[in-house]
Design an enzyme around this catalytic site. Structure first.
Site, PDB file in Angstrom:
ATOM      1  N   SER A  33      -5.712 -10.648  19.156  1.00 33.39           N
ATOM      2  CA  SER A  33      -4.833  -9.509  19.445  1.00 33.39           C
ATOM      3  C   SER A  33      -5.007  -8.468  18.361  1.00 33.39           C
ATOM      4  O   SER A  33      -5.357  -8.782  17.217  1.00 33.39           O
ATOM      5  CB  SER A  33      -3.372  -9.954  19.501  1.00 33.39           C
ATOM      6  OG  SER A  33      -2.489  -8.833  19.495  1.00 33.39           O
ATOM      7  N   TYR A  56       4.117 -14.266  16.149  1.00 30.32           N
ATOM      8  CA  TYR A  56       3.015 -14.037  17.079  1.00 30.32           C
ATOM      9  C   TYR A  56       1.805 -13.449  16.353  1.00 30.32           C
ATOM     10  O   TYR A  56       0.670 -13.909  16.517  1.00 30.32           O
ATOM     11  CB  TYR A  56       3.470 -13.095  18.195  1.00 30.32           C
ATOM     12  CG  TYR A  56       2.393 -12.671  19.166  1.00 30.32           C
ATOM     13  CD1 TYR A  56       2.041 -13.485  20.232  1.00 30.32           C
ATOM     14  CD2 TYR A  56       1.748 -11.451  19.030  1.00 30.32           C
ATOM     15  CE1 TYR A  56       1.061 -13.097  21.142  1.00 30.32           C
ATOM     16  CE2 TYR A  56       0.768 -11.047  19.923  1.00 30.32           C
ATOM     17  CZ  TYR A  56       0.424 -11.871  20.984  1.00 30.32           C
ATOM     18  OH  TYR A  56      -0.540 -11.477  21.873  1.00 30.32           O
TER      19      TYR A  56
END
Length: 302
Positions: A194, A207
Site C-alpha cells: 500500500s 494498517y
C-alpha cells in the site's frame, strides 16, 4: 467555489477508455469485510479495452481476498489470460459466487475457499486442496487485508492490533509457507502492499505498519528464494474503490475518497490488475524484490 477549486475538480478522462467516477454518494457499510454488492457505484473490475494475450495460459493461481475489489479484478484478468484460479475469501459468499461465475465464463476453472487466512491449518488446506485438484501451483497473490481507523494510537486495542496483523501479515506468512513446497522455477509470488507503507496514514497506524512489513517481507523473501528461480514482488496501490472503503470510513468521507491524489480521483480495481498480470507472467522475468506503485501519481521514492 473558487476558480482554483474548480480547476482541481476538473479531472481529465481518457478519450477512448472507460469513464471513471471522481466522487461518490455518501454510504456506509457496518461490517468488515465489506460487500461489493452493496456499493454505489459498483467498482470497475475489468476494462473493456483490455486485450488478453494468453500470458498465463495453463497456469494455476491462488488469490486471497479474490471475491471482490482488487482481488476480483485480478482473478478475472488472470482468467482472461488463461489461468485457473483458486479464490480465498472470508465470508462474502454472494460476491465470491459472482466472481466465480465471471472467472468460469472465460473458459477456465475456479475454486472457492471460505475461511480465515489467519489460521495456518486453513491455509494448508487451501493449498493442499488446490494441488489435489489441479496438481500444481504457479502463482500466489497475497491480497487480503483489513483496516480499522483510529484517531489516536492509544485507541488501538490489543485485539484490533492482533486482528489487523493476523490478517495482513500472519495470513500472508502462513499461506506462503504452505505454498512454498509446491512452487517450482518460474513461479511468482505477488503481495499487495500500500502507499501507506511509504508515507504512512495518521488514522491507519496499525494498517500502515502491516503494509510496511509486507514490503520488507517481499524484499527478504525474494532474496531467500532467488536461487530457486521463484520471483517475489509487490504492488502498492493508492486509494482504490473497493468494499474496504465504505466498510472503513464514515459516509461523508467516502464522497470525496481519492480526490486528493495528483490525478484527482481514486483508482478502480481494473487499473490494478494488469500490474499483477505483468508480475505473474514471464514479461517480468528479470524483476524480483520490487514494488510497483499504482497510486494516482504520488511520488513515494520507495
Amino acid at each position: 467555489m473558487t476558480k482554483q477549486n474548480q480547476q482541481q475538480k476538473a479531472v481529465p478522462q481518457p478519450p477512448n477508455g472507460p469513464q471513471r467516477p471522481t466522487s461518490f454518494p455518501a454510504q456506509k457499510q457496518e461490517r468488515q469485510p465489506g460487500l461489493e454488492t452493496a456499493m454505489n457505484p459498483k467498482p470497475q473490475f475489468i476494462s473493456p479495452v483490455y486485450l488478453p494475450a494468453g500470458k498465463l495460459k495453463g497456469k494455476v493461481a491462488i488469490i486471497t481476498g479474490g471475491d471482490s475489489g482488487i482481488g476480483r479484478a485480478i482473478a478475472i484478468t488472470f482468467a482472461k489470460e488463461g489461468a485457473d484460479v483458486a479464490i480465498i475469501y472470508l465470508n462474502e459468499h454472494e460476491d465470491a459466487k459472482e466472481t466465480e461465475r465471471m472467472v468460469t465464463e472465460e473458459g477456465v476453472r475456479c475454486l472457492l475457499f471460505a475461511g480465515d487466512i489467519g489460521d495456518p491449518a486453513f491455509c494448508q488446506k487451501c493449498v493442499a486442496d488446490t494441488i489435489a485438484k489441479w496438481s500444481k501451483l504457479d502463482i500466489l497473490v497475497n491480497n487480503a487485508a483489513e483496516q480499522h481507523p483510529q484517531d489516536k494510537l492509544e485507541q488501538i486495542t490489543p485485539q484490533q492490533l492482533e486482528r489487523t496483523f493476523k490478517t495482513n501479515v500472519f495470513g500472508m506468512f502462513f499461506l506462503t509457507q504452505a505454498a512454498m513446497p509446491h512452487l517450482q522455477t518460474g513461479a511468482s509470488i505477488i503481495n499487495t502492499a500500500s502507499i501507506t507503507a511509504y508515507r504512512g496514514s495518521p488514522t491507519l497506524l496499525d494498517y500502515s505498519a502491516t503494509k510496511g512489513a509486507i514490503v520488507s517481507f517481499t524484499r527478504a523473501l525474494s532474496a531467500n528464494v532467488n536461487s530457486q528461480g521463484i520471483r517475489v514482488n509487490a504492488v502498492a496501490p493508492g486509494p482504490v474503490w473497493t468494499p474496504l472503503i465504505p466498510s472503513t470510513f464514515d459516509a461523508q468521507a467516502v464522497t470525496t475518497f481519492g480526490s486528493d491524489t495528483p490525478l484527482g480521483r481514486c483508482g478502480q480495481p481494473e487499473e490494478m490488475a494488469p500490474a499483477y498480470v505483468y508480475l505473474a507472467s514471464s514479461d517480468s522475468s528479470y524483476m524480483s524484490g520490487q514494488v510497483l506503485h499504482i497510486n494516482g501519481g504520488e511520488i513515494v521514492n520507495g
